[in-house]
Design an enzyme around this catalytic site. Structure first.
Site, PDB file in Angstrom:
ATOM      1  N   ASP A 207      -4.821  -6.656   6.328  1.00 32.99           N
ATOM      2  CA  ASP A 207      -6.037  -5.943   5.957  1.00 32.99           C
ATOM      3  C   ASP A 207      -7.148  -6.963   5.677  1.00 32.99           C
ATOM      4  OD1 ASP A 207      -7.788  -4.018   5.096  1.00 32.99           O
ATOM      5  OD2 ASP A 207      -6.795  -3.632   3.182  1.00 32.99           O
TER       6      ASP A 207
ATOM      7  N   TYR B  58       0.817  -1.218   0.000  1.00 35.61           N
ATOM      8  CA  TYR B  58       0.000   0.000   0.000  1.00 35.61           C
ATOM      9  C   TYR B  58       0.850   1.268   0.000  1.00 35.61           C
ATOM     10  CZ  TYR B  58      -3.844  -3.165   1.293  1.00 35.61           C
ATOM     11  OH  TYR B  58      -4.771  -4.183   1.335  1.00 35.61           O
TER      12      TYR B  58
ATOM     13  N   LYS C 245       3.905 -15.281   2.599  1.00 36.19           N
ATOM     14  CA  LYS C 245       3.783 -16.049   1.352  1.00 36.19           C
ATOM     15  C   LYS C 245       5.216 -16.368   0.920  1.00 36.19           C
ATOM     16  CE  LYS C 245       1.227 -17.671  -2.033  1.00 36.19           C
ATOM     17  NZ  LYS C 245       0.374 -18.861  -1.863  1.00 36.19           N
TER      18      LYS C 245
ATOM     19  N   ASP D  59     -10.331  -8.438   8.543  1.00 35.14           N
ATOM     20  CA  ASP D  59     -11.763  -8.351   8.237  1.00 35.14           C
ATOM     21  C   ASP D  59     -12.416  -9.728   8.294  1.00 35.14           C
ATOM     22  OD1 ASP D  59     -11.822  -5.665   7.978  1.00 35.14           O
ATOM     23  OD2 ASP D  59     -12.645  -5.635   5.939  1.00 35.14           O
TER      24      ASP D  59
ATOM     25  N   ASP E   6      -2.628 -18.093   2.303  1.00 36.74           N
ATOM     26  CA  ASP E   6      -3.818 -18.768   1.748  1.00 36.74           C
ATOM     27  C   ASP E   6      -4.323 -19.821   2.720  1.00 36.74           C
ATOM     28  OD1 ASP E   6      -1.327 -19.804   1.153  1.00 36.74           O
ATOM     29  OD2 ASP E   6      -1.895 -20.679  -0.769  1.00 36.74           O
TER      30      ASP E   6
END
Ligand code: NAD
Length: 361
Positions: free
Chosen positions: A251, A146, A195, A255, A227
């Site tokens: 992020d 980001y 990852k 959620d 994942d």
């Protein structure tokens, strides 16, 4: 102990829920012999109305002079409010971005806890939800994809967009230290999510996290690919204590973790810098649809105040007293409208604050 707290009531239900959190903090202060010294500042729409900008430099200076910031929520109805006719840098949310930057808040903590009494709201199968869960997502907030360099170019008539994911070892080390520090106050387990089978930034992440882990021999460290983590959160959420991860993975996962609790009015959060300073706020927004009606659920803000006592002031006993009072109120069958279920007693925002304050022992 003197606790210097800057409060940002904000917009919508913000002033109502912050008032209830203060009520509970005052009760804690009375019982445990502390002095709460509050200073209010304006941010978001309230600051736009008063000063024409979503956050003034004076307000930032006041926040910096405190030990912690307790916030309600900012913003209005994004379709109808005149605040959203302003240029983006003058809209309510710009105040939040500005304060996060000014206070150097790089670590975001979001607990996801399933109360037995609210298990009915959990969207998972009963055989999973009946195990309960109590986890905290520690997300890096100021680096990664980001904040990396980005551009859109054209090559041989084909448009191409490039985003860059960068982390240096210092950025990883400081968030890892926060993750392990928090795990020491909990069940002493860190799941570092990356990852590393694909990304160089994740391989560096894993290496630095392993180095930091050496300073925390009591904490169990495991690594998990992002994942797999997304799957495990719905398959077996009880396995997690602290999930430590970079900005974009955090992020998305935070959620997902909040949604499996099923109740937005219960979710607290904290953003910390490399001192004990932090900004504490509920995970939900300013709920302009119910503002001023005394129906908002103040529990997320009250639990944010509990996090503030635990992480900025190291007052674990006092934080435990708030968490226990919230649990007791739910056990006693009191609910605000958003978490109401059959057989319970529906109460408003103020009453919920009173009931929790009464149960501080
Ligand atoms: P929201 O979280 O404010 O509301 C979503 C739904 O949940 C609404 O129906 C609302 O009534 C309900 N709700 C939220 N909190 C509740 C509570 N404590 N008790 C009972 N019900 C509750 O999200 P939104 O409607 O998308 O956003 C409203 C405004 O809040 C927007 O301006 C948005 O930008 C802002 N916002 C601010 C923050 C922040 O300050 N950090 C975070 C998210 C959204």
């Amino acid at each position: 102990m003197d606790l210097r707290i800057t409060c940002i009531p904000g917009d919508g239900i913000g002033p109502e829920i912050v008032a209830e959190a203060k009520k509970v903090l005052d009760k804690v202060a009375e019982k445990y012999g502390h002095q709460m010294k509050y200073t209010d500042i304006l941010m978001g729409g309230a600051s736009i109305d008063a000063y024409g900008v979503p956050l003034t430099d004076e307000a930032i200076a006041t926040a910096k002079a405190a030990d912690a910031v307790l916030m309600g929520s900012i913003g209005g109805n994004t379709t109808t409010s005149p605040w959203y006719k302003l240029p983006p840098n003058l809209r309510p949310e710009a105040g939040l971005l500005k304060i996060r930057k000014a206070l150097n808040l790089f670590a975001n903590l979001r607990p996801a806890y399933l109360y037995e009494e609210l298990a009915g709201a959990c969207p998972l199968k009963e055989e999973i939800s009946s195990q309960g869960f109590d986890m905290l997502i520690m997300r890096e907030l100021t680096g990664g994809l980001y904040f990396g360099e980005r551009k859109t170019i054209e090559e041989n008539g084909v448009k191409k967009a490039i985003d860059t994911l960068t982390y240096d070892e210092n950025e990883i080390r400081r968030i890892a230290i926060k993750g392990f520090d928090v795990a020491m106050k909990r069940r002493k387990k860190v799941t570092s999510v990356d990852k590393a089978n694909v990304l160089d930034s994740s391989r560096l992440w894993r290496k630095v996290v392993e180095e930091v882990a050496k300073d925390y021999p009591e904490v169990t460290l495991e690594h998990m690919l992002v994942d797999n983590c997304a799957m495990q959160l719905v398959k077996d959420p009880a396995q997690f204590d602290v999930i430590l991860t970079e900005n974009m993975f955090g992020d998305i996962l935070s959620d997902e973790a909040s949604m499996v609790t099923g109740s937005i009015g219960m979710l607290s959060s904290a953003s910390l810098n490399d001192t004990k300073f932090g900004l504490y706020e509920p995970s939900h927004g300013s709920a302009p649809d119910i503002a001023g009606l005394d129906v908002a659920n103040p529990i997320a803000t009250i639990l944010s105040a509990s996090m503030m006592l635990r992480y900025s002031f190291d007052l674990d006993k006092e934080a435990d007293a708030i968490d226990a009072a919230v649990k007791k109120v739910l056990q006693d069958g009191f609910r605000t409208g958003d978490i109401m279920s059959e057989g319970c007693t529906k109460v408003g925002c103020k009453k919920m604050g009173d009931l929790i304050a009464e149960r501080i022992i």
